[in-house]
Design a protein around this motif. Sequence first.
Motif, PDB file in Angstrom:
ATOM      1  N   UNK A 227       0.864  -1.181   0.000  1.00 34.27           N
ATOM      2  CA  UNK A 227       0.000   0.000   0.000  1.00 34.27           C
ATOM      3  C   UNK A 227       0.901   1.232   0.000  1.00 34.27           C
ATOM      4  N   UNK A 228       0.825   2.040  -1.067  1.00 28.63           N
ATOM      5  CA  UNK A 228       1.670   3.228  -1.204  1.00 28.63           C
ATOM      6  C   UNK A 228       0.803   4.475  -1.101  1.00 28.63           C
ATOM      7  N   UNK A 229       1.185   5.387  -0.213  1.00 28.70           N
ATOM      8  CA  UNK A 229       0.441   6.638  -0.029  1.00 28.70           C
ATOM      9  C   UNK A 229       1.392   7.822  -0.054  1.00 28.70           C
ATOM     10  N   UNK A 230       0.864   8.977  -0.461  1.00 33.81           N
ATOM     11  CA  UNK A 230       1.562  10.256  -0.369  1.00 33.81           C
ATOM     12  C   UNK A 230       0.675  11.193   0.433  1.00 33.81           C
ATOM     13  N   UNK A 231       1.154  11.614   1.592  1.00 37.38           N
ATOM     14  CA  UNK A 231       0.353  12.431   2.524  1.00 37.38           C
ATOM     15  C   UNK A 231      -0.981  11.756   2.828  1.00 37.38           C
TER      16      UNK A 231
ATOM     17  N   UNK B   3      -4.462   0.722   5.502  1.00 41.64           N
ATOM     18  CA  UNK B   3      -5.193   0.729   4.241  1.00 41.64           C
ATOM     19  C   UNK B   3      -5.300  -0.656   3.635  1.00 41.64           C
ATOM     20  N   UNK B   4      -6.121  -0.781   2.576  1.00 42.78           N
ATOM     21  CA  UNK B   4      -6.319  -2.076   1.926  1.00 42.78           C
ATOM     22  C   UNK B   4      -5.158  -2.453   1.011  1.00 42.78           C
ATOM     23  N   UNK B   5      -5.126  -3.722   0.616  1.00 44.57           N
ATOM     24  CA  UNK B   5      -4.148  -4.240  -0.351  1.00 44.57           C
ATOM     25  C   UNK B   5      -2.703  -4.152   0.121  1.00 44.57           C
ATOM     26  N   UNK B   6      -2.486  -4.107   1.430  1.00 49.02           N
ATOM     27  CA  UNK B   6      -1.118  -4.036   1.962  1.00 49.02           C
ATOM     28  C   UNK B   6      -0.556  -5.450   2.105  1.00 49.02           C
ATOM     29  N   UNK B   7      -0.448  -6.156   0.979  1.00 50.59           N
ATOM     30  CA  UNK B   7      -0.041  -7.552   1.012  1.00 50.59           C
ATOM     31  C   UNK B   7       1.348  -7.733   1.612  1.00 50.59           C
TER      32      UNK B   7
END
Length: 646
Positions: free
Chosen positions: A97-101, A138-142
């Motif tokens: 799971x990749x996020x920016x801010x 968050x979702x999809x953080x495999x």
Amino acid sequence: MTHTTAARIALSWLMCTTATFLYAQDDTAFDLGTLRIDSADAQAVLGNDQISDAEIESRNPTTVADVFAGESAITASGGAPIAQKVYVNGIEESLLSVTIDGARQNKSAFHHTGNVLLDPALLKSVEVSAGLAPADQGPNALAGSIAYTTKDARDLLEADDPFGGQYTLSYGRNGQGFRNTLSVFGQTNGFEYLLSGTRATGDDYKDGSGNTITGTEADLTDYIAKFAYTTQSGKRLSFSASETTDSGLRASQSGFIRPDFAAVIGRDTVLYRALSQRKSYTLTFQDENPTGTFAPYAQLSYNEQAMDVGALYGINKSLSGVIRNEFTLRNGSVSVGLDFFDESAEGFDNSGSSRISNGREDLSNIGVFAQARQDLSDRISVSFGARYDWASFDAADGSSLKENGASVNGSVDFVLNNQWTLNAGAASSWGGYELGEAALVNYGTAWAYDGFATSRANAVRLGLRYENGPWSAKGALFDTEIKDINAVLPSGGARGHTDDLTSRGFDGSVTYTAANGFATLNYTYADVKTNDATTATTAYYLGRPVGHIFGLEAGYDVTPEWRIGGTAQVALKNDDTETTLDGYEVVNLYAEYKPQRMENLTVRMDVNNLFDASYASRSSDGLGLSNVVPLYEPGRTISMTASIKF
């Protein structure tokens, strides 16, 4: 674990969490300090590491690959920013799971390019979770998560300073060229703003053997605007917008760019002005000074990543949001909330005067989650949580699929004595469906979805940490297994093909901290396999056979004005692969000067690849293939940077 069993576990956990909250709820505000399970040292052993503002500043990054210099568990491929991909213990970031801010990012639109185009000019911190992402991440953080955080105006101004700015100019030899960043920011009566722009231009660089690597010129533009208003009681509403574009001339063969290769044997290379562009918009509300147990957080974000790769054009779009509250208990906290995303991947024929859609996939998800973090005693701290997700997938052939699943995680931090602490963690994460590669939707043949499935990851870590005076050390065994990964890049259009991926090994570090400096040695061994065979160097959207990696970082304040330091990475020869991958050693050094009479000025000189090593990053694509010339990294590169604040 069956869906029914997983559902019962998740729902039971949510009920228990709610009961715990109701039992503990009152209007008293508790000052807990930092929970030991949430401390940087505890989280690092569990694979949840943070690259701080100070570390980013010392590395002086111009690309996302530079951000992870000196690391061993986190590696990046090289070349121009358009081509760079990040790997955690050898697993590609598209499985994290990749996020920016806080805003969710979608994956790459083309397999020869990177996943998330990011300029590090205003980067504040990076939090990386290897395998054991908490439920509220968050979702999809495999395989975990990567969370990038950028600076706000208040990070750049003193509390009583209403206005400021910063201009940074750098120039480097060996193709690095000029890089300009101008930022202005201000704050008054709770309102704040930040406007920033970056422009980087350069030429193709030469590798350590003096060969020019075609299609590696710097040609990046980045804009960011951030606005926020914070009330006297701590209620904060913020909005940010950014656009990052890489539009340089890139190496192309047979109508498609391949900026991750130096060349393809038997195919002529021509230059094509490719495009990689990311646009993001994020609206966030947060109570930064909560009273009692109510500490709400809400965010709505939209981002899109477009890719012109020659004969094809692909675009990923993502609308996502989260609402959560962190309830404070007497011995910790519980984060409870709901998140969602609605994403698409669409490919276009780019060969005519106007683009024609080849097909599109859509994926949406709604999830509920709860994550507790508690100190059970002076010696035992725990973190445990669960989430349940409902996913809906619309295929390019018009069919629709729906599925749901549960994820659970838990970890413990146990103090053995004054020097030693034991950590252990485990997670089972439901990954749902995967969007296919946008640019190639229905390309060549109509995609088929027979056997299309949802994925699941199981991960465990067991580690120790040690602290005694200036010395600290940590180490952990890890095992991450991901099953039934959809064919994001399908062969013959078979989207229903699935792969199993494992990454097993050890990572650790030893740090010595003195009054005027520090030195850290990192080591990671990751045995990465796909379907029980060593992962190939072109296993796109899966991983890379990284093997043994050493990372070194050090810094020393010679005087109050002068600081010297550097990073190094050593990759040992990997003969587990079909073709042996050569080892390499690369060293980067810097000297920084901050005159006391001009505290707003910083001058720095960097010497990257000091010994002019000729090498390709272990995370690069196509290593060892007979028909590929791998993309070698820049040879010795000297650069100067001057930054002035006003």
